[in-house]
Design an enzyme around this catalytic site. Structure first.
Site, PDB file in Angstrom:
ATOM      1  N   LYS A 162       0.841  -1.210   0.000  1.00 24.40           N
ATOM      2  CA  LYS A 162       0.000   0.000   0.000  1.00 24.40           C
ATOM      3  C   LYS A 162       0.873   1.256   0.000  1.00 24.40           C
ATOM      4  O   LYS A 162       0.655   2.183  -0.772  1.00 24.40           O
ATOM      5  CB  LYS A 162      -0.921   0.030   1.238  1.00 24.40           C
ATOM      6  CG  LYS A 162      -1.866  -1.153   1.330  1.00 24.40           C
ATOM      7  CD  LYS A 162      -2.760  -1.062   2.542  1.00 24.40           C
ATOM      8  CE  LYS A 162      -2.037  -1.214   3.862  1.00 24.40           C
ATOM      9  NZ  LYS A 162      -1.429  -2.526   4.092  1.00 24.40           N
ATOM     10  N   ARG A 165     -10.173   0.526   8.620  1.00 23.40           N
ATOM     11  CA  ARG A 165      -9.764  -0.863   8.871  1.00 23.40           C
ATOM     12  C   ARG A 165     -10.826  -1.640   9.615  1.00 23.40           C
ATOM     13  O   ARG A 165     -10.621  -2.829   9.882  1.00 23.40           O
ATOM     14  CB  ARG A 165      -8.520  -0.852   9.750  1.00 23.40           C
ATOM     15  CG  ARG A 165      -7.233  -0.770   8.998  1.00 23.40           C
ATOM     16  CD  ARG A 165      -6.135  -0.624  10.032  1.00 23.40           C
ATOM     17  NE  ARG A 165      -4.992  -1.402   9.719  1.00 23.40           N
ATOM     18  CZ  ARG A 165      -3.909  -0.905   9.130  1.00 23.40           C
ATOM     19  NH1 ARG A 165      -3.860   0.334   8.765  1.00 23.40           N
ATOM     20  NH2 ARG A 165      -2.881  -1.676   8.907  1.00 23.40           N
ATOM     21  N   ARG A 189      11.660  -6.102   4.981  1.00 27.40           N
ATOM     22  CA  ARG A 189      11.457  -4.646   4.898  1.00 27.40           C
ATOM     23  C   ARG A 189      12.404  -3.915   5.857  1.00 27.40           C
ATOM     24  O   ARG A 189      12.568  -4.283   7.009  1.00 27.40           O
ATOM     25  CB  ARG A 189      10.013  -4.285   5.251  1.00 27.40           C
ATOM     26  CG  ARG A 189       9.834  -2.760   5.362  1.00 27.40           C
ATOM     27  CD  ARG A 189       8.414  -2.314   5.306  1.00 27.40           C
ATOM     28  NE  ARG A 189       7.551  -2.988   6.229  1.00 27.40           N
ATOM     29  CZ  ARG A 189       6.229  -2.853   6.238  1.00 27.40           C
ATOM     30  NH1 ARG A 189       5.642  -2.086   5.332  1.00 27.40           N
ATOM     31  NH2 ARG A 189       5.497  -3.504   7.113  1.00 27.40           N
ATOM     32  N   ARG A 205      10.956  -2.286  11.414  1.00 29.11           N
ATOM     33  CA  ARG A 205       9.825  -1.852  12.241  1.00 29.11           C
ATOM     34  C   ARG A 205       9.558  -2.885  13.331  1.00 29.11           C
ATOM     35  O   ARG A 205       9.566  -4.086  13.037  1.00 29.11           O
ATOM     36  CB  ARG A 205       8.566  -1.701  11.363  1.00 29.11           C
ATOM     37  CG  ARG A 205       8.432  -0.334  10.756  1.00 29.11           C
ATOM     38  CD  ARG A 205       7.334  -0.220   9.734  1.00 29.11           C
ATOM     39  NE  ARG A 205       6.047  -0.828  10.041  1.00 29.11           N
ATOM     40  CZ  ARG A 205       4.981  -0.733   9.263  1.00 29.11           C
ATOM     41  NH1 ARG A 205       5.044  -0.045   8.137  1.00 29.11           N
ATOM     42  NH2 ARG A 205       3.852  -1.321   9.577  1.00 29.11           N
ATOM     43  N   ARG A 214      -1.129  -9.158  13.118  1.00 29.05           N
ATOM     44  CA  ARG A 214      -1.679  -8.176  12.171  1.00 29.05           C
ATOM     45  C   ARG A 214      -2.496  -8.875  11.084  1.00 29.05           C
ATOM     46  O   ARG A 214      -3.547  -8.391  10.671  1.00 29.05           O
ATOM     47  CB  ARG A 214      -0.543  -7.367  11.538  1.00 29.05           C
ATOM     48  CG  ARG A 214       0.001  -6.307  12.492  1.00 29.05           C
ATOM     49  CD  ARG A 214       1.396  -5.880  12.114  1.00 29.05           C
ATOM     50  NE  ARG A 214       1.476  -5.155  10.875  1.00 29.05           N
ATOM     51  CZ  ARG A 214       2.600  -5.035  10.159  1.00 29.05           C
ATOM     52  NH1 ARG A 214       3.711  -5.581  10.587  1.00 29.05           N
ATOM     53  NH2 ARG A 214       2.594  -4.343   9.052  1.00 29.05           N
TER      54      ARG A 214
HETATM   55  P1  AP5 Z   1       4.864  -1.622   1.838  1.00 28.74           P
HETATM   56  O1  AP5 Z   1       4.548  -0.789   0.654  1.00 28.74           O
HETATM   57  O2  AP5 Z   1       5.647  -1.006   2.958  1.00 28.74           O
HETATM   58  O3  AP5 Z   1       3.546  -2.354   2.368  1.00 28.74           O
HETATM   59  P2  AP5 Z   1       2.264  -1.796   3.131  1.00 28.74           P
HETATM   60  O4  AP5 Z   1       1.072  -2.472   2.559  1.00 28.74           O
HETATM   61  O5  AP5 Z   1       2.283  -0.296   3.149  1.00 28.74           O
HETATM   62  O6  AP5 Z   1       2.580  -2.430   4.541  1.00 28.74           O
HETATM   63  P3  AP5 Z   1       2.380  -1.901   6.007  1.00 28.74           P
HETATM   64  O7  AP5 Z   1       3.009  -2.967   6.875  1.00 28.74           O
HETATM   65  O8  AP5 Z   1       2.876  -0.513   6.191  1.00 28.74           O
HETATM   66  O9  AP5 Z   1       0.856  -1.968   6.163  1.00 28.74           O
HETATM   67  P4  AP5 Z   1       0.090  -2.112   7.439  1.00 28.74           P
HETATM   68  O10 AP5 Z   1      -1.300  -2.008   6.943  1.00 28.74           O
HETATM   69  O11 AP5 Z   1       0.358  -3.291   8.280  1.00 28.74           O
HETATM   70  O12 AP5 Z   1       0.689  -0.917   8.318  1.00 28.74           O
HETATM   71  P5  AP5 Z   1       0.241   0.558   8.609  1.00 28.74           P
HETATM   72  O13 AP5 Z   1       1.434   1.394   8.554  1.00 28.74           O
HETATM   73  O14 AP5 Z   1      -0.965   0.967   7.832  1.00 28.74           O
HETATM   74  O15 AP5 Z   1       5.648  -2.927   1.306  1.00 28.74           O
HETATM   75  C1  AP5 Z   1       6.111  -3.937   2.177  1.00 28.74           C
HETATM   76  C2  AP5 Z   1       7.499  -4.438   1.715  1.00 28.74           C
HETATM   77  O16 AP5 Z   1       7.365  -5.117   0.474  1.00 28.74           O
HETATM   78  C3  AP5 Z   1       8.533  -3.318   1.483  1.00 28.74           C
HETATM   79  O17 AP5 Z   1       9.790  -3.782   1.889  1.00 28.74           O
HETATM   80  C4  AP5 Z   1       8.480  -3.081  -0.045  1.00 28.74           C
HETATM   81  O18 AP5 Z   1       9.727  -2.603  -0.534  1.00 28.74           O
HETATM   82  C5  AP5 Z   1       8.127  -4.466  -0.552  1.00 28.74           C
HETATM   83  N1  AP5 Z   1       7.269  -4.443  -1.734  1.00 28.74           N
HETATM   84  C6  AP5 Z   1       6.176  -3.649  -1.952  1.00 28.74           C
HETATM   85  N2  AP5 Z   1       5.618  -3.939  -3.149  1.00 28.74           N
HETATM   86  C7  AP5 Z   1       6.348  -4.945  -3.691  1.00 28.74           C
HETATM   87  C8  AP5 Z   1       6.278  -5.690  -4.919  1.00 28.74           C
HETATM   88  N3  AP5 Z   1       5.307  -5.460  -5.846  1.00 28.74           N
HETATM   89  N4  AP5 Z   1       7.217  -6.666  -5.150  1.00 28.74           N
HETATM   90  C9  AP5 Z   1       8.192  -6.905  -4.221  1.00 28.74           C
HETATM   91  N5  AP5 Z   1       8.318  -6.206  -3.057  1.00 28.74           N
HETATM   92  C10 AP5 Z   1       7.414  -5.263  -2.790  1.00 28.74           C
HETATM   93  O19 AP5 Z   1      -0.261   0.409  10.132  1.00 28.74           O
HETATM   94  C11 AP5 Z   1       0.639   0.059  11.170  1.00 28.74           C
HETATM   95  C12 AP5 Z   1      -0.110  -0.006  12.489  1.00 28.74           C
HETATM   96  O20 AP5 Z   1      -0.693   1.299  12.801  1.00 28.74           O
HETATM   97  C13 AP5 Z   1      -1.293  -0.971  12.557  1.00 28.74           C
HETATM   98  O21 AP5 Z   1      -0.886  -2.300  12.832  1.00 28.74           O
HETATM   99  C14 AP5 Z   1      -2.115  -0.343  13.696  1.00 28.74           C
HETATM  100  O22 AP5 Z   1      -1.555  -0.647  14.945  1.00 28.74           O
HETATM  101  C15 AP5 Z   1      -1.955   1.148  13.464  1.00 28.74           C
HETATM  102  N6  AP5 Z   1      -3.000   1.677  12.558  1.00 28.74           N
HETATM  103  C16 AP5 Z   1      -2.813   2.198  11.314  1.00 28.74           C
HETATM  104  N7  AP5 Z   1      -3.986   2.527  10.757  1.00 28.74           N
HETATM  105  C17 AP5 Z   1      -4.938   2.219  11.671  1.00 28.74           C
HETATM  106  C18 AP5 Z   1      -6.356   2.289  11.664  1.00 28.74           C
HETATM  107  N8  AP5 Z   1      -7.031   2.755  10.586  1.00 28.74           N
HETATM  108  N9  AP5 Z   1      -7.021   1.871  12.759  1.00 28.74           N
HETATM  109  C19 AP5 Z   1      -6.382   1.402  13.844  1.00 28.74           C
HETATM  110  N10 AP5 Z   1      -5.037   1.281  13.911  1.00 28.74           N
HETATM  111  C20 AP5 Z   1      -4.322   1.678  12.828  1.00 28.74           C
END
Ligand code: AP5
Length: 215
Positions: A14, A89, A128, A161, A172
């Site tokens: 994402k 979410r 990552r 992270r 997660r």
């Molecule tokens: P990356 O692009 O970083 O993936 P992502 O989907 O953004 O992953 P996140 O782990 O950031 O998502 P998440 O939903 O768990 O975390 P968030 O920050 O929203 O890619 C991942 C890896 O793969 C990278 O190394 C990249 O280089 C590689 N990659 C990407 N695309 C690729 C491809 N096509 N081919 C190969 N490699 C690739 O949330 C974190 C925490 O915040 C949550 O757990 C929660 O505690 C809190 N939080 C956030 N939002 C909320 C909410 N709405 N409500 C409640 N709590 C929340």
């Protein structure tokens, strides 16, 4: 103006696709995960509260998250539109977002789901590495920095992270399946959902998203 929502399991890509779409459409990026990580690094009251949930991979309570998103949306600082990343979410967040958009008289253009299988995600999150200074994301195999462990953009040391450790990742994924996955039906019923194969190269995923958005 284009207002997008990007969804997908943790590690689906994402953040990676958001960066490309923001540049392409000049969108404002509203990532609740990034907002929480910034608050944690600044040591604010919100950050201290959020850290209790983030490190173990649990969701921050809906009320706190909805209030933060409302403040950002209500500022109205998105002349070309916005990209909501990692929000909503839960069903309660999706309904709160509907209310916010109604109040602001804004419509969503599309909801993009980046679809990736669990075994691929586990490998992505294990590899990552992120820059705590400028926020750039790398992967030890797919997108390594030029110098091992050092950010190409600002020279800061890269970190893993805390919520990318295995136990937290499994939590997660379980939370995603229970609370977030049902939202795909919610947006499909509203005829907004676009499903993209996220297991291709980052550029191919990006091209497929643009095609689905009518380019
Ligand atoms: P990356 O692009 O970083 O993936 P992502 O989907 O953004 O992953 P996140 O782990 O950031 O998502 P998440 O939903 O768990 O975390 P968030 O920050 O929203 O890619 C991942 C890896 O793969 C990278 O190394 C990249 O280089 C590689 N990659 C990407 N695309 C690729 C491809 N096509 N081919 C190969 N490699 C690739 O949330 C974190 C925490 O915040 C949550 O757990 C929660 O505690 C809190 N939080 C956030 N939002 C909320 C909410 N709405 N409500 C409640 N709590 C929340």
């Amino acid at each position: 103006m284009i207002n997008l929502l990007i969804m997908g399991k943790p590690g689906a890509g994402k953040g990676t696709q958001s960066k490309k779409l923001l540049k392409h459409y000049k969108l404002a990026h509203i990532s609740t995960g990034n907002i929480y990580r910034e608050e944690i690094s600044k040591g604010t009251a919100i950050g201290k509260e959020a850290k209790k949930y983030l490190d173990d991979g649990n969701l921050v309570p809906d009320k706190m998250t909805n209030d933060i998103v409302w403040d950002v949306l209500n500022e109205n600082n998105y002349p070309h539109g916005f990209m909501l990343d990692g929000y909503p979410r839960t069903r309660a967040q999706a309904e709160a977002l509907d209310e916010m958009l109604k109040k602001l008289d804004i419509k969503l253009s599309a909801v993009i789901n980046v679809d990736v299988k669990d075994d691929v995600l586990l490998h992505r999150m294990a590899g990552r590495r992120v820059c705590p200074n400028c926020g750039h994301t790398y992967h030890t195999d797919y997108h390594p920095p030029k110098i091992d462990g050092i950010c190409d953009h600002c020279g800061h040391e890269l970190i893993q992270r805390p919520d990318d450790l295995e136990e937290s990742v499994m939590n997660r994924l379980a939370i995603y399946n229970e609370k977030t996955k049902p939202l795909l039906d919610y947006y499909d019923e509203k005829k907004l959902l676009v499903v993209i194969d996220g297991e291709q190269s980052t550029n191919k995923v990006f091209q497929d998203i643009l095609k689905e958005l009518g380019e």
